[in-house]
Design a protein around this motif. Sequence first.
Motif, PDB file in Angstrom:
ATOM      1  N   LEU A 237       0.814  -1.208   0.000  1.00  8.72           N
ATOM      2  CA  LEU A 237       0.000   0.000   0.000  1.00  8.72           C
ATOM      3  C   LEU A 237       0.853   1.266   0.000  1.00  8.72           C
ATOM      4  O   LEU A 237       1.759   1.429   0.811  1.00  8.72           O
ATOM      5  CB  LEU A 237      -0.907   0.006   1.235  1.00  8.72           C
ATOM      6  CG  LEU A 237      -1.914   1.162   1.308  1.00  8.72           C
ATOM      7  CD1 LEU A 237      -3.031   0.956   0.298  1.00  8.72           C
ATOM      8  CD2 LEU A 237      -2.491   1.273   2.720  1.00  8.72           C
ATOM      9  N   GLY A 238       0.538   2.150  -0.951  1.00  9.94           N
ATOM     10  CA  GLY A 238       1.205   3.444  -1.017  1.00  9.94           C
ATOM     11  C   GLY A 238       2.593   3.414  -1.606  1.00  9.94           C
ATOM     12  O   GLY A 238       3.296   4.432  -1.570  1.00  9.94           O
ATOM     13  N   GLN A 239       3.013   2.281  -2.174  1.00  5.32           N
ATOM     14  CA  GLN A 239       4.387   2.155  -2.663  1.00  5.32           C
ATOM     15  C   GLN A 239       4.479   1.894  -4.165  1.00  5.32           C
ATOM     16  O   GLN A 239       5.447   1.305  -4.637  1.00  5.32           O
ATOM     17  CB  GLN A 239       5.124   1.070  -1.877  1.00  5.32           C
ATOM     18  CG  GLN A 239       5.276   1.397  -0.407  1.00  5.32           C
ATOM     19  CD  GLN A 239       6.116   0.384   0.351  1.00  5.32           C
ATOM     20  OE1 GLN A 239       6.940  -0.331  -0.223  1.00  5.32           O
ATOM     21  NE2 GLN A 239       5.915   0.306   1.665  1.00  5.32           N
ATOM     22  N   VAL A 240       3.477   2.340  -4.933  1.00  2.00           N
ATOM     23  CA  VAL A 240       3.611   2.268  -6.391  1.00  2.00           C
ATOM     24  C   VAL A 240       4.746   3.213  -6.788  1.00  2.00           C
ATOM     25  O   VAL A 240       4.716   4.399  -6.436  1.00  2.00           O
ATOM     26  CB  VAL A 240       2.303   2.679  -7.094  1.00  2.00           C
ATOM     27  CG1 VAL A 240       2.488   2.677  -8.599  1.00  2.00           C
ATOM     28  CG2 VAL A 240       1.166   1.745  -6.689  1.00  2.00           C
ATOM     29  N   ASP A 282      -3.779   3.906  -5.541  1.00  2.75           N
ATOM     30  CA  ASP A 282      -2.730   3.067  -6.132  1.00  2.75           C
ATOM     31  C   ASP A 282      -3.219   2.385  -7.405  1.00  2.75           C
ATOM     32  O   ASP A 282      -2.525   2.364  -8.433  1.00  2.75           O
ATOM     33  CB  ASP A 282      -2.270   2.009  -5.127  1.00  2.75           C
ATOM     34  CG  ASP A 282      -1.488   2.585  -3.956  1.00  2.75           C
ATOM     35  OD1 ASP A 282      -1.154   3.785  -3.990  1.00  2.75           O
ATOM     36  OD2 ASP A 282      -1.229   1.831  -3.000  1.00  2.75           O
ATOM     37  N   TYR A 283      -4.412   1.799  -7.339  1.00  2.00           N
ATOM     38  CA  TYR A 283      -4.965   1.132  -8.526  1.00  2.00           C
ATOM     39  C   TYR A 283      -5.164   2.131  -9.656  1.00  2.00           C
ATOM     40  O   TYR A 283      -4.866   1.844 -10.822  1.00  2.00           O
ATOM     41  CB  TYR A 283      -6.285   0.444  -8.177  1.00  2.00           C
ATOM     42  CG  TYR A 283      -6.149  -1.027  -7.861  1.00  2.00           C
ATOM     43  CD1 TYR A 283      -6.574  -1.999  -8.757  1.00  2.00           C
ATOM     44  CD2 TYR A 283      -5.578  -1.450  -6.660  1.00  2.00           C
ATOM     45  CE1 TYR A 283      -6.446  -3.354  -8.471  1.00  2.00           C
ATOM     46  CE2 TYR A 283      -5.444  -2.799  -6.364  1.00  2.00           C
ATOM     47  CZ  TYR A 283      -5.876  -3.753  -7.273  1.00  2.00           C
ATOM     48  OH  TYR A 283      -5.734  -5.090  -6.994  1.00  2.00           O
ATOM     49  N   SER A 284      -5.674   3.303  -9.330  1.00  2.00           N
ATOM     50  CA  SER A 284      -5.883   4.325 -10.348  1.00  2.00           C
ATOM     51  C   SER A 284      -4.570   4.706 -11.021  1.00  2.00           C
ATOM     52  O   SER A 284      -4.507   4.860 -12.244  1.00  2.00           O
ATOM     53  CB  SER A 284      -6.525   5.566  -9.712  1.00  2.00           C
ATOM     54  OG  SER A 284      -6.711   6.587 -10.671  1.00  2.00           O
ATOM     55  N   VAL A 286      -1.851   2.830 -11.362  1.00  2.00           N
ATOM     56  CA  VAL A 286      -1.378   1.735 -12.214  1.00  2.00           C
ATOM     57  C   VAL A 286      -2.159   1.697 -13.525  1.00  2.00           C
ATOM     58  O   VAL A 286      -1.572   1.592 -14.612  1.00  2.00           O
ATOM     59  CB  VAL A 286      -1.492   0.390 -11.477  1.00  2.00           C
ATOM     60  CG1 VAL A 286      -1.176  -0.763 -12.422  1.00  2.00           C
ATOM     61  CG2 VAL A 286      -0.560   0.362 -10.268  1.00  2.00           C
ATOM     62  N   VAL A 287      -3.471   1.791 -13.436  1.00  2.00           N
ATOM     63  CA  VAL A 287      -4.288   1.756 -14.651  1.00  2.00           C
ATOM     64  C   VAL A 287      -3.980   2.959 -15.526  1.00  2.00           C
ATOM     65  O   VAL A 287      -3.832   2.834 -16.760  1.00  2.00           O
ATOM     66  CB  VAL A 287      -5.788   1.705 -14.293  1.00  2.00           C
ATOM     67  CG1 VAL A 287      -6.644   1.834 -15.550  1.00  2.00           C
ATOM     68  CG2 VAL A 287      -6.121   0.408 -13.559  1.00  2.00           C
ATOM     69  N   SER A 288      -3.843   4.127 -14.915  1.00  2.00           N
ATOM     70  CA  SER A 288      -3.537   5.340 -15.680  1.00  2.00           C
ATOM     71  C   SER A 288      -2.171   5.236 -16.355  1.00  2.00           C
ATOM     72  O   SER A 288      -1.992   5.688 -17.493  1.00  2.00           O
ATOM     73  CB  SER A 288      -3.592   6.569 -14.775  1.00  2.00           C
ATOM     74  OG  SER A 288      -4.894   6.766 -14.253  1.00  2.00           O
ATOM     75  N   ASN A 289      -1.201   4.641 -15.662  1.00  2.00           N
ATOM     76  CA  ASN A 289       0.113   4.448 -16.275  1.00  2.00           C
ATOM     77  C   ASN A 289       0.018   3.584 -17.523  1.00  2.00           C
ATOM     78  O   ASN A 289       0.641   3.878 -18.554  1.00  2.00           O
ATOM     79  CB  ASN A 289       1.071   3.805 -15.271  1.00  2.00           C
ATOM     80  CG  ASN A 289       1.553   4.768 -14.200  1.00  2.00           C
ATOM     81  OD1 ASN A 289       1.404   5.984 -14.327  1.00  2.00           O
ATOM     82  ND2 ASN A 289       2.127   4.234 -13.132  1.00  2.00           N
ATOM     83  N   CYS A 290      -0.747   2.519 -17.433  1.00  2.00           N
ATOM     84  CA  CYS A 290      -0.905   1.645 -18.595  1.00  2.00           C
ATOM     85  C   CYS A 290      -1.585   2.392 -19.744  1.00  2.00           C
ATOM     86  O   CYS A 290      -1.169   2.287 -20.901  1.00  2.00           O
ATOM     87  CB  CYS A 290      -1.696   0.390 -18.224  1.00  2.00           C
ATOM     88  SG  CYS A 290      -1.881  -0.798 -19.586  1.00  2.00           S
ATOM     89  N   ALA A 336     -12.211   3.253  -8.535  1.00  2.00           N
ATOM     90  CA  ALA A 336     -11.088   4.048  -9.028  1.00  2.00           C
ATOM     91  C   ALA A 336     -10.589   3.518 -10.372  1.00  2.00           C
ATOM     92  O   ALA A 336     -10.222   4.299 -11.263  1.00  2.00           O
ATOM     93  CB  ALA A 336      -9.959   4.049  -8.004  1.00  2.00           C
ATOM     94  N   SER A 337     -10.574   2.196 -10.534  1.00  2.00           N
ATOM     95  CA  SER A 337     -10.131   1.609 -11.797  1.00  2.00           C
ATOM     96  C   SER A 337     -11.108   1.920 -12.910  1.00  2.00           C
ATOM     97  O   SER A 337     -10.713   2.256 -14.038  1.00  2.00           O
ATOM     98  CB  SER A 337      -9.963   0.093 -11.638  1.00  2.00           C
ATOM     99  OG  SER A 337      -8.976  -0.212 -10.679  1.00  2.00           O
ATOM    100  N   VAL A 338     -12.401   1.817 -12.599  1.00  7.88           N
ATOM    101  CA  VAL A 338     -13.431   2.174 -13.579  1.00  7.88           C
ATOM    102  C   VAL A 338     -13.266   3.628 -14.008  1.00  7.88           C
ATOM    103  O   VAL A 338     -13.282   3.954 -15.197  1.00  7.88           O
ATOM    104  CB  VAL A 338     -14.839   1.928 -12.999  1.00  7.88           C
ATOM    105  CG1 VAL A 338     -15.913   2.604 -13.848  1.00  7.88           C
ATOM    106  CG2 VAL A 338     -15.123   0.433 -12.901  1.00  7.88           C
TER     107      VAL A 338
END
Length: 471
Positions: A237-240, A282-284, A286-290, A336-338
Amino acid sequence: MHNRRLAAALAVVASAALAGSLALVRPAAADTSLKQLAEGKGKYFGTALVQSNLSNSTLVGVATSQFDMMTPGNEMKWDTTEPSNGSFNFGPGDALVAFAQAHSMRVRGHNLVWHSQLPGWVSSLPSNQVQAAMETHITTEATHYKGEVYSWDVVNEPFNDDGTLRQDAFYNAMGSGYIADAIRTAHAADPNAKLYLNDYNIEGENAKSNAMYSLVQSLLAQGVPISGIGLESHFILGQVPSTMLANMQRFAALGLDVAVTELDDRIQLPASSANLQQQASDYSTVVSNCLAVTRCVGVSQWGVGDADSWIPGTFSGYGAATMYDQNYQPKPAYTASVNALGGSSGGSSSSSPSTPTSSSSSSGGGGGACKVSDTVDAWNTGLTENITIDNTGSAAVSGWSLVFTLASGQTITNGWNASYSPSSGQVTATNASYDGAIAPGGSVSIGFQATHTGNAAAPASFSLNGQACSS
């Protein structure tokens, strides 16, 4: 091969029967699922399954409605597929492939060569026999699944964290050249499969990812047919890493695909509301990076929900690492991913047969301290309703119940971010443990899926803690 086809046929029949039983458990919202939002961006959104998962109807309901890529958790690894020298067992993998095919999911083959889950007979071979055993294993398995997998993690986790190559049976017998040989062997067996190197702690720029980058440059210079790099993304958690996007871009600039292959984000238990919001962030990220990298082909979560996650059994005191809770209800990370994918808590698309409907009550006398908006996406005999509650007052809301009446014939089958009781008629939605506080000017999003008998209308009014809400 006939045993494989029999296993596949049985799996298709079983999964089809299971899917039929799920029709009223979790009707899919065709335009708001992770997979369809990702597909709209030219990506995929996947998950990992093991064969035992297929008997859990709730898990399967989420998997088939939300994900379009499936990675077998264990069933294609060496200890399952070739437990003794020359004796191959593809039954478990075949069952998962058949399930994926029955539900329009592609398959990430995982994996062909790995130091772990490696049967002892391989490590016990004389060094001059290891290469032949490796090539035979790769050729046999990749040929068996030829045309049925999207990609292979050809070599899994080849590096130590300091950037040196692991001194496993393959490296000790062949040196670093085993990686190029493995990829070439897989390509010869299945020329159309995407061929990956997959590892953890290479998501940001560091010694390990630098070593992977140098290796890949060398492989490309040798004409080795490598297709992509898998970033496992088992985060805390918090370490992306802040350098994750730049790292993805540098691999893509080499002409390689990149994929987030095993995403989860573990939290020290018990998870607080703040933890779950950080996980959503964090999920947001990662998805945004992709999404920001054209050659990032997609994101896969490792497992479907917290109940089937590997984290608690591996990292003592940690868990709650996925987008779905122990009951397979969506968590803030799902929302957040949606949102990162360009959807919303409701979401609709012009290509879907749904009819967006907004409905809310007028405010009570003197104006309300709440505002409710909702969107209904309906199809045939099902609907998804997403509700946003805004605190328009000057005081924080601490614990809430939202009351509304469903149209005749509507029955809630599952919901998220709140508990719903009863499932029809006048319904009370009560906050979840993590979203009971709504600051002034703040909001919370909840929702549910329901069946209907022809009337898919939204509720005519809403009241929060006994007070009518405005539109």
